[in-house]
Design a protein around this motif. Structure first.
Motif, PDB file in Angstrom:
ATOM      1  N   ASP A  82       0.839  -1.198   0.000  1.00  0.00           N
ATOM      2  CA  ASP A  82       0.000   0.000   0.000  1.00  0.00           C
ATOM      3  C   ASP A  82       0.873   1.247   0.000  1.00  0.00           C
ATOM      4  OD1 ASP A  82      -2.605  -1.095   0.016  1.00  0.00           O
ATOM      5  OD2 ASP A  82      -2.338  -1.664   2.119  1.00  0.00           O
ATOM      6  N   ASN A  83       0.296   2.334  -0.497  1.00  0.00           N
ATOM      7  CA  ASN A  83       0.966   3.643  -0.456  1.00  0.00           C
ATOM      8  C   ASN A  83       2.382   3.575  -1.020  1.00  0.00           C
ATOM      9  OD1 ASN A  83      -1.279   4.829   0.877  1.00  0.00           O
ATOM     10  ND2 ASN A  83      -0.560   3.959   2.806  1.00  0.00           N
ATOM     11  N   LEU A  84       2.512   3.001  -2.212  1.00  0.00           N
ATOM     12  CA  LEU A  84       3.830   2.818  -2.803  1.00  0.00           C
ATOM     13  C   LEU A  84       4.280   4.075  -3.550  1.00  0.00           C
ATOM     14  CD1 LEU A  84       6.112   0.670  -3.272  1.00  0.00           C
ATOM     15  CD2 LEU A  84       5.107   0.345  -5.545  1.00  0.00           C
ATOM     16  N   THR A  85       5.476   4.525  -3.215  1.00  0.00           N
ATOM     17  CA  THR A  85       6.172   5.532  -4.006  1.00  0.00           C
ATOM     18  C   THR A  85       7.159   4.830  -4.920  1.00  0.00           C
ATOM     19  OG1 THR A  85       5.999   7.368  -2.445  1.00  0.00           O
ATOM     20  CG2 THR A  85       7.896   7.387  -3.916  1.00  0.00           C
ATOM     21  N   VAL A  86       7.161   5.173  -6.183  1.00  0.00           N
ATOM     22  CA  VAL A  86       8.218   4.752  -7.094  1.00  0.00           C
ATOM     23  C   VAL A  86       9.157   5.943  -7.254  1.00  0.00           C
ATOM     24  CG1 VAL A  86       8.808   4.049  -9.448  1.00  0.00           C
ATOM     25  CG2 VAL A  86       6.821   3.043  -8.279  1.00  0.00           C
ATOM     26  N   LEU A  87      10.369   5.782  -6.784  1.00  0.00           N
ATOM     27  CA  LEU A  87      11.387   6.823  -6.877  1.00  0.00           C
ATOM     28  C   LEU A  87      12.288   6.489  -8.055  1.00  0.00           C
ATOM     29  CD1 LEU A  87      12.911   9.293  -5.881  1.00  0.00           C
ATOM     30  CD2 LEU A  87      14.018   7.844  -4.154  1.00  0.00           C
ATOM     31  N   GLN A  88      12.133   7.259  -9.115  1.00  0.00           N
ATOM     32  CA  GLN A  88      12.860   7.024 -10.362  1.00  0.00           C
ATOM     33  C   GLN A  88      14.046   7.969 -10.461  1.00  0.00           C
ATOM     34  OE1 GLN A  88      10.704   8.430 -13.707  1.00  0.00           O
ATOM     35  NE2 GLN A  88      12.185   7.741 -15.240  1.00  0.00           N
ATOM     36  N   ILE A  89      15.232   7.406 -10.624  1.00  0.00           N
ATOM     37  CA  ILE A  89      16.431   8.190 -10.898  1.00  0.00           C
ATOM     38  C   ILE A  89      16.807   7.914 -12.347  1.00  0.00           C
ATOM     39  CG2 ILE A  89      18.834   8.616 -10.255  1.00  0.00           C
ATOM     40  CD1 ILE A  89      18.029   7.375  -7.480  1.00  0.00           C
ATOM     41  N   ASP A  90      16.785   8.954 -13.189  1.00  0.00           N
ATOM     42  CA  ASP A  90      16.805   8.707 -14.630  1.00  0.00           C
ATOM     43  C   ASP A  90      17.088  10.008 -15.370  1.00  0.00           C
ATOM     44  OD1 ASP A  90      16.251   7.681 -17.229  1.00  0.00           O
ATOM     45  OD2 ASP A  90      14.571   6.497 -16.476  1.00  0.00           O
TER      46      ASP A  90
ATOM     47  N   ALA B  95       8.448   3.038 -19.659  1.00  0.00           N
ATOM     48  CA  ALA B  95       8.780   2.329 -18.423  1.00  0.00           C
ATOM     49  C   ALA B  95       8.072   2.867 -17.190  1.00  0.00           C
ATOM     50  CB  ALA B  95      10.294   2.353 -18.209  1.00  0.00           C
ATOM     51  N   MET B  96       7.766   4.163 -17.176  1.00  0.00           N
ATOM     52  CA  MET B  96       7.167   4.771 -15.987  1.00  0.00           C
ATOM     53  C   MET B  96       5.708   5.170 -16.174  1.00  0.00           C
ATOM     54  SD  MET B  96       9.345   4.651 -13.583  1.00  0.00           S
ATOM     55  CE  MET B  96      10.165   3.190 -14.230  1.00  0.00           C
ATOM     56  N   TYR B  97       5.132   4.928 -17.349  1.00  0.00           N
ATOM     57  CA  TYR B  97       3.757   5.378 -17.571  1.00  0.00           C
ATOM     58  C   TYR B  97       2.792   4.697 -16.590  1.00  0.00           C
ATOM     59  CZ  TYR B  97      -0.774   6.343 -19.505  1.00  0.00           C
ATOM     60  OH  TYR B  97      -2.091   6.737 -19.635  1.00  0.00           O
ATOM     61  N   GLU B  98       2.859   3.390 -16.485  1.00  0.00           N
ATOM     62  CA  GLU B  98       1.945   2.689 -15.583  1.00  0.00           C
ATOM     63  C   GLU B  98       2.145   3.152 -14.146  1.00  0.00           C
ATOM     64  OE1 GLU B  98       1.488  -1.878 -14.138  1.00  0.00           O
ATOM     65  OE2 GLU B  98       1.359  -1.563 -16.314  1.00  0.00           O
ATOM     66  N   ALA B  99       3.390   3.342 -13.745  1.00  0.00           N
ATOM     67  CA  ALA B  99       3.672   3.827 -12.389  1.00  0.00           C
ATOM     68  C   ALA B  99       3.091   5.217 -12.168  1.00  0.00           C
ATOM     69  CB  ALA B  99       5.170   3.839 -12.141  1.00  0.00           C
ATOM     70  N   SER B 100       3.101   6.048 -13.213  1.00  0.00           N
ATOM     71  CA  SER B 100       2.558   7.400 -13.077  1.00  0.00           C
ATOM     72  C   SER B 100       1.057   7.384 -12.844  1.00  0.00           C
ATOM     73  CB  SER B 100       2.880   8.237 -14.329  1.00  0.00           C
ATOM     74  OG  SER B 100       2.058   7.880 -15.429  1.00  0.00           O
ATOM     75  N   GLN B 101       0.395   6.327 -13.296  1.00  0.00           N
ATOM     76  CA  GLN B 101      -1.055   6.217 -13.159  1.00  0.00           C
ATOM     77  C   GLN B 101      -1.482   5.489 -11.890  1.00  0.00           C
ATOM     78  OE1 GLN B 101      -3.004   7.802 -15.748  1.00  0.00           O
ATOM     79  NE2 GLN B 101      -0.897   8.514 -15.967  1.00  0.00           N
TER      80      GLN B 101
ATOM     81  N   THR C 114       0.866   4.681  -8.971  1.00  0.00           N
ATOM     82  CA  THR C 114       1.678   4.846  -7.769  1.00  0.00           C
ATOM     83  C   THR C 114       1.988   6.331  -7.569  1.00  0.00           C
ATOM     84  OG1 THR C 114       3.911   4.779  -8.749  1.00  0.00           O
ATOM     85  CG2 THR C 114       2.820   2.657  -8.376  1.00  0.00           C
ATOM     86  N   ASN C 115       2.672   6.622  -6.482  1.00  0.00           N
ATOM     87  CA  ASN C 115       3.197   7.967  -6.240  1.00  0.00           C
ATOM     88  C   ASN C 115       4.573   8.048  -6.901  1.00  0.00           C
ATOM     89  OD1 ASN C 115       3.417  10.604  -4.942  1.00  0.00           O
ATOM     90  ND2 ASN C 115       4.873   9.617  -3.557  1.00  0.00           N
ATOM     91  N   LEU C 116       4.608   8.484  -8.145  1.00  0.00           N
ATOM     92  CA  LEU C 116       5.854   8.510  -8.909  1.00  0.00           C
ATOM     93  C   LEU C 116       6.594   9.827  -8.669  1.00  0.00           C
ATOM     94  CD1 LEU C 116       7.775   7.331 -11.091  1.00  0.00           C
ATOM     95  CD2 LEU C 116       6.327   8.465 -12.807  1.00  0.00           C
ATOM     96  N   ILE C 117       7.850   9.698  -8.253  1.00  0.00           N
ATOM     97  CA  ILE C 117       8.740  10.856  -8.100  1.00  0.00           C
ATOM     98  C   ILE C 117       9.908  10.660  -9.053  1.00  0.00           C
ATOM     99  CG2 ILE C 117      10.179  12.177  -6.516  1.00  0.00           C
ATOM    100  CD1 ILE C 117       8.488  11.009  -4.213  1.00  0.00           C
TER     101      ILE C 117
ATOM    102  N   PHE D  72      16.473   2.670 -10.612  1.00  0.00           N
ATOM    103  CA  PHE D  72      17.667   3.465 -10.914  1.00  0.00           C
ATOM    104  C   PHE D  72      18.134   3.144 -12.334  1.00  0.00           C
ATOM    105  CE2 PHE D  72      21.140   5.745  -8.474  1.00  0.00           C
ATOM    106  CZ  PHE D  72      21.842   6.139  -9.606  1.00  0.00           C
ATOM    107  N   ASP D  73      17.838   4.058 -13.258  1.00  0.00           N
ATOM    108  CA  ASP D  73      18.379   3.958 -14.608  1.00  0.00           C
ATOM    109  C   ASP D  73      19.767   4.575 -14.577  1.00  0.00           C
ATOM    110  OD1 ASP D  73      19.099   4.438 -17.315  1.00  0.00           O
ATOM    111  OD2 ASP D  73      16.993   4.461 -17.912  1.00  0.00           O
ATOM    112  N   LEU D  74      20.770   3.824 -14.972  1.00  0.00           N
ATOM    113  CA  LEU D  74      22.144   4.298 -14.838  1.00  0.00           C
ATOM    114  C   LEU D  74      22.445   5.538 -15.667  1.00  0.00           C
ATOM    115  CD1 LEU D  74      23.919   0.839 -14.662  1.00  0.00           C
ATOM    116  CD2 LEU D  74      23.839   2.550 -12.843  1.00  0.00           C
TER     117      LEU D  74
END
Length: 314
Positions: A124-132, A151-157, A159-162, A210-212
């Motif tokens: 629950d209450n998942l944040t996806v922290l994207q470094i990219d 890659a992040m579209y579904e997460a943007s809809q 989850t809490n995407l940062i 983490f995208d390198l």
């Protein structure tokens, strides 16, 4: 794929599934990348570099491998992007259910779609922290919703995407992006409080992807689309250490290593980054302490567990 028996060549006693707290899933997939190819070779290069890495971390004064790191069989499904994502989703979910701290190493960034889907179903209450470097917010690209550009579209809809370090995107992605939760690279260099602001936006549980190419190509040249103006090593470590200490990080992935046979430095950086992230996660925890990943499967209408409805249930 891998000729490596144990992660980082650690002794067998620390590499057993039954007793390891950590699972590492290699995903050598490069089916949708559109410029620099070779991310499918990333997991093997990472594992080989890891074998040549010192396993004592000076900063944390720990040997995190003693928490146990199980190297899972590589996910080699490549029939289609959708099939790969489905398999990553299934395997990731299975290991979370086994009460493991689940990590993945890719592979191109589309791999993260399946991993995030699994974590989002169980936390629950998942944040996806994207470094990219890239927003990766296209809903569909080149005929697939499972393209690396998506890659992040579904997460943007869901989850809490940062998004942190963004410095390349298509103008149409602005229609999807939440700019209040997006930290553009050119703004970060002017903002001494960006780390505080990221952490303030995080929710109860955090998954790091983490995208390198989020790193500057002067320290990470071996990636599919190197973009100038990225993060450097020590600012990244300072950031990650604070995230791990102030948030409940439930898992992470590292993607987009495209190894170069003439330069091993990027492979070694990726190996070091992975180990540092584990060291921050388990700093202060005795290896003998029992691990609890605290997942709770989400429920659907009428209290029915969405997780139990999946046809991949054990």
């Amino acid at each position: 794929m891998s000729t490596t028996k144990n992660y980082a060549g650690i002794p067998d006693e620390f590499a057993k599934l039954e007793t390891s707290k950590i699972v590492l899933i290699p995903v050598p997939y490069d089916g949708t990348s559109t410029w620099g190819k070779g991310a499918d070779k990333g997991p093997q290069a990472f594992l080989e570099a890891s074998e040549n890495m010192e396993t004592y971390d000076i900063e944390t004064d720990t040997e995190v491998y003693k928490q146990g790191v199980y190297l899972a069989p590589a996910i080699t499904e490549s029939g289609s992007p959708e099939a790969m994502v489905s398999q990553v989703h299934k395997v990731t979910k299975d290991f979370i259910k086994r009460n493991k701290f689940v990590t993945l190493f890719g592979g191109e960034h589309s791999v993260s779609i399946g991993a995030i889907r699994a974590f989002n179903e169980l936390y629950d209450n998942l944040t996806v922290l994207q470094i990219d470097a890239h927003a990766d917010l296209r809903e569909e690209y080149m005929g697939s919703k499972c393209n690396h550009a998506c890659a992040m579209y579904e997460a943007s809809q869901s989850t809490n995407l940062i998004q942190v370090g963004i410095r390349s995107m298509n103008v149409l992605e602005k229609t999807v992006m939440d700019e209040d939760k997006t930290f553009f690279a050119h703004q970060m260099v002017q903002d001494e409080y960006w780390v505080d602001n990221v952490i303030d936006l995080c929710t109860e549980n955090v998954f790091i992807t983490f995208d390198l190419d989020g790193l500057d190509p002067s320290i990470m040249p071996s990636t599919g689309t190197p973009e100038p103006g990225g993060l450097f090593w020590y600012e990244t470590m300072d950031f990650l250490k604070r995230v791990f200490s102030e948030c409940n990080v439930v898992g992470f992935d590292i993607m987009e290593l495209c190894p170069n046979a003439n330069d091993k430095s990027s492979d070694f950086l990726a190996a070091k980054l992975y180990y540092k992230m584990l060291s921050y996660k388990f700093e202060g925890e005795d290896a003998e302490e029992e691990y609890d990943n605290t997942y709770t499967a989400k429920t659907g209408k009428g209290g029915v567990n969405k997780f139990d409805l999946d046809d991949d249930e054990d």
